[in-house]
Enzyme design. Structure first.
Site, PDB file in Angstrom:
ATOM      1  N   HIS A 252       0.809  -1.217   0.000  1.00  0.00           N
ATOM      2  CA  HIS A 252       0.000   0.000   0.000  1.00  0.00           C
ATOM      3  C   HIS A 252       0.843   1.269   0.000  1.00  0.00           C
ATOM      4  CE1 HIS A 252      -3.284  -2.742   1.049  1.00  0.00           C
ATOM      5  NE2 HIS A 252      -4.119  -1.752   0.778  1.00  0.00           N
ATOM      6  N   ASP A 275      -5.850  -2.795   7.891  1.00  0.00           N
ATOM      7  CA  ASP A 275      -6.876  -2.849   6.841  1.00  0.00           C
ATOM      8  C   ASP A 275      -7.087  -4.305   6.430  1.00  0.00           C
ATOM      9  OD1 ASP A 275      -8.813  -1.823   5.127  1.00  0.00           O
ATOM     10  OD2 ASP A 275      -7.398  -1.359   3.526  1.00  0.00           O
TER      11      ASP A 275
END
Length: 384
Positions: A252, A275
């Protein structure tokens, strides 16, 4: 029954301590004692010998979509929450905000009720709820289903501002709110974060003036920073009082970008999140959301379009990557995983630290970042 935890290096949230023992009783931390004085000062304590490693405050994850095979938006039940806790606990997570992604209002209301019921039943690891969407910008929706993306409406404000639940974090795109709406949410006790947003710098700063206090998965699904347009990223890094969650999974966010954020923000304003999806703590390598298969590829979770769709890491992985790959000091990585999220939630008086009267939420891990044991409100579980 008191326990005296010995044999490990203790990180208090402030400093490392050697040759010390941690005394816990019931759900609370009682004291930090000299090893040589444990038997004399706490004769009724059961000695628990830890084989080296580090004993630290338990990790707090403010963005957890699923775990253990359960995906919260698909299964808004108390049992799913327990499955998620069980799935993430072997990665050192002792407290979390179960996270709902964009869906119908009815699904979100059911999720809020499940969290309220879990807290009422004494599920100590559930600290509140994170509602991520659906008030997003369509261009920055990421893996969120387009059919649910919309602007916030009066009925949304009505139920969100009258929640009889514990802590609520709401991620939205500030450019899709009307003036005063962010303030209304914040005044109702909601932690409002910017995310999945294509806002310009000025729009973000206006929302911060109304009380927006954080940014969800910094850098991802938000207008980037350029020289002429600071964008959402620039606003997040420029605003000293706001908080930023960041996903350290080497997919990410590039390690250099993590270092930029740490350099730009005041100390304590960047915290680690996973996440994570349902694959964490489970044997499964794929799952379904919105009727679409999400699968693990090269250590990341992606949808059929190749978009990132959450992560496949636990919190101990985020700590390890932040330390080894990003190059941050271990004590700061541990604070980013425990103390700083506790501070953002307003819980640092009882969580995120090892101190007298704090809750006994603890993680023990080896020098190679393998979690061996956790304690949640004093409840012990061995993981290897």
């Amino acid at each position: 029954m008191k326990q005296a935890l010995t044999g490990a290096r203790i990180f208090t949230g402030d400093q490392f301590l050697d040759n010390k023992a941690l005394i816990i009783g019931g759900s609370a931390i009682i004291a930090v004692s000299e090893n040589d004085n444990v038997v004399r000062d706490f004769p009724d304590a059961q000695l628990v010998e830890l084989d080296g490693g580090i004993l630290a405050p338990g990790f707090i994850d403010l963005q957890v979509n699923g775990g253990g095979g359960a995906f919260f938006t698909n299964d808004t039940s108390v049992s799913a929450l327990q499955t998620m806790l069980d799935g993430h606990r072997p990665t050192g997570t002792t407290g979390m905000l179960p996270t709902l992604i964009s869906d119908t209002r009815q699904t979100h209301q059911a999720g809020v009720k499940a969290v309220a019921d879990a807290v009422a039943q004494g599920m100590s690891g559930v600290l509140g709820i994170h509602i991520e969407g659906p008030f997003f910008d369509m261009e920055k929706r990421g893996a969120h289903n387009a059919k649910y993306i919309r602007d916030i409406e009066g009925d949304d404000l009505d139920w969100l501002t009258h929640l009889d639940a514990t802590r609520v974090m709401l991620t939205l795109a500030p450019e899709h709110t009307q003036p005063g709406q962010v303030r209304q949410l914040v005044e109702a006790g909601i932690i409002v974060c910017g995310g999945h947003t294509n806002a310009h710098y000025e729009q973000v700063m206006a929302a911060i003036d109304e009380g927006l206090s954080g940014f969800t998965h910094l850098y991802n699904a938000m207008r980037p920073q350029t020289g002429r347009e600071p964008g959402v990223v620039g606003a997040a890094l420029d605003s000293a009082d706001t908080w930023c969650g960041i996903i350290c999974d080497n997919h990410h966010v590039h390690p250099a970008s993590v270092r930029v954020a740490i350099s730009a923000k005041p100390r304590g304003k960047v915290y680690l999140v996973t996440d994570a999806m349902s694959t964490v703590g489970s044997e499964q390598k794929s799952f379904t959301i919105y009727g679409e298969e999400i699968f693990e590829k090269d250590g990341a979770l992606v949808n059929a379009e190749g978009r990132l769709a959450g992560s496949a890491i636990g919190m101990i992985d985020a700590v390890r990557i932040a330390h080894r790959d990003v190059g941050l000091a271990l004590d700061e990585c541990l604070r980013m995983a425990s103390l700083y999220p506790a501070e953002y939630l307003g819980l640092a008086d009882t969580l995120g630290r090892i101190d007298e009267q704090c809750r006994a939420d603890l993680v023990h891990f080896t020098e190679d970042f393998a979690v061996t044991a956790t304690w949640v409100a004093g409840d012990f579980k061995q993981h290897r």
